[in-house]
Design an enzyme around this catalytic site. Structure first.
Site, PDB file in Angstrom:
ATOM      1  N   THR A 208       0.829  -1.205   0.000  1.00 57.75           N
ATOM      2  CA  THR A 208       0.000   0.000   0.000  1.00 57.75           C
ATOM      3  C   THR A 208       0.862   1.253   0.000  1.00 57.75           C
ATOM      4  OG1 THR A 208      -1.705  -1.167   1.178  1.00 57.75           O
ATOM      5  CG2 THR A 208      -1.625   1.196   1.561  1.00 57.75           C
ATOM      6  N   VAL A 237     -12.627  -5.713   1.972  1.00 49.96           N
ATOM      7  CA  VAL A 237     -12.097  -4.356   2.067  1.00 49.96           C
ATOM      8  C   VAL A 237     -11.211  -4.305   3.312  1.00 49.96           C
ATOM      9  CG1 VAL A 237     -12.678  -1.929   2.418  1.00 49.96           C
ATOM     10  CG2 VAL A 237     -14.114  -3.334   0.930  1.00 49.96           C
ATOM     11  N   THR A 259      -0.083   0.815   6.929  1.00 44.15           N
ATOM     12  CA  THR A 259       0.070  -0.264   5.944  1.00 44.15           C
ATOM     13  C   THR A 259       0.343  -1.560   6.682  1.00 44.15           C
ATOM     14  OG1 THR A 259       1.301  -1.117   4.059  1.00 44.15           O
ATOM     15  CG2 THR A 259       2.535   0.289   5.590  1.00 44.15           C
TER      16      THR A 259
END
Ligand code: ASP
Length: 343
Positions: A208, A237, A259
């Site tokens: 990420t 998600v 992250t």
């Protein structure tokens, strides 16, 4: 702050990944901190050419954000500019280069937050928006909502005039191979392990991107953008589009981008927890970020890291994994990047 000052500050604090801006920070105390994901990032596994590419792209991202701040632009604009560079790079798990879902699609998530107003925006599960971070910003600024998902988010972004691309824009061979490998090891873990030594290095599963910034007016902003986790299914998600988990910003405390294993960051409300430890516990940004990453998340089994920045320009970049792609740039415009635990 130059590299020597950073080393001195680091040694003085004895806290890995924490930096302090010099006392007497002025109005021009602009700072940008970025990450490109945390995970098994080891020098021993990293081809020299790939390492150069990562470092160069992190520098490009820092310079893009710093250019905005240096001309008096807002922390939101700096965060967006820094993240665009990483979203367009196949090196990171965001935008082009995002990981694949089990069904072979790219479902992207992003969020952004304005520390001066606590306005926020997010999109989840989008597959045709070139820059999901800009879609998140459009949700914040042009709708009365905080989070839009899937087709609705894509329609909204289209209507707002954001750049729409064919889903194939996000396809990269490295990530496709990574998915095949994951599926193979799900079916037959032993056979997959046997072939491991013959494979070309694959990028870390996590990756990420995120940015936190302090502008010349003393305002903070944070943003995060991701493809989520390889082989994700059923509309999974993670934390990245969730305000308080993956992203948080409040001028009164700090700006944070996370992250790592999103499920843990959601359950431990990681980004907001850094701010809460500062607000209610009186901790510094370094102590708060370290507590969340090295104590709370680590004990829980949640691997990853955060970048966190306060309104005085103090920041921390702790991670409990082997490495985290990361970097920072201050008022002097010198970019600093690091990948591994030891640098
Ligand atoms: N936190 C992201 C997610 O769980 C993954 C990552 O940071 O690499 O979706």
């Amino acid at each position: 702050m130059n590299r020597l000052a950073a080393v001195i500050a680091l040694a003085g604090l004895m806290v890995p990944g924490a930096f302090a801006q010099p006392a007497g920070a002025s109005k021009a105390n602009i700072v940008l901190v970025i990450h490109g994901g945390a995970g098994t990032i080891l020098k021993s596994n990293m081809p020299a050419e790939l390492e150069r590419e990562y470092r160069a792209k992190l520098v490009e991202s820092l310079r893009a954000g710093h250019a905005v701040l240096a001309r008096g632009g807002s922390s939101l604009d700096a965060v967006e500019a820094a993240i665009h560079v990483m979203e367009d790079s196949p090196l990171f798990n965001a935008g082009k280069g995002a990981v694949f879902t089990h069904d072979g699609r790219n479902e992207l998530d992003a969020s952004i937050m304005d520390g001066s107003t606590r306005n926020a925006g997010a999109v989840a599960g989008v597959g045709i928006i070139r820059h999901p971070i800009s879609a998140a910003r459009a949700v914040m600024e042009k709708s009365k909502h905080v989070m839009l998902t899937g087709r609705g988010a894509e329609l909204f972004a289209t209507r707002m005039g954001l750049e729409i691309v064919d889903p194939s824009w996000f396809w990269t061979e490295r990530r496709w191979k990574q998915l095949q490998r994951e599926i193979e090891s799900e079916r037959s873990p032993a056979a997959a392990a046997l072939h491991d030594s013959e494979r070309e290095p694959v990028p870390p599963k996590l990756g990420t991107v995120g940015a936190v910034a302090l502008d010349a007016r003393g305002h903070l902003a944070a943003g995060t953008s991701t493809g989520g986790t390889t082989n994700k299914r059923w509309g999974r998600v993670g934390d990245s589009p969730i305000i308080g988990a993956g992203t948080f910003a409040d001028d009164a405390t700090c700006a944070v981008s996370s992250t790592g294993e999103g499920e843990y960051f959601i359950r431990w409300v990681a980004a907001y927890d850094v701010a809460a430890l500062m607000e209610y516990g009186g901790l510094s940004v370094e102590a708060a970020a370290n507590r969340v990453v090295h104590d709370k998340l680590k004990k829980a089994g949640g691997s990853g890291g955060v970048i966190a920045l306060d309104a005085k320009g103090n920041f921390a970049m702790p991670f409990n994994t082997e490495g985290m792609y990361r970097g920072w740039i201050g008022p002097d415009g010198t970019p600093h990047v690091a990948l591994y635990g030891e640098d």
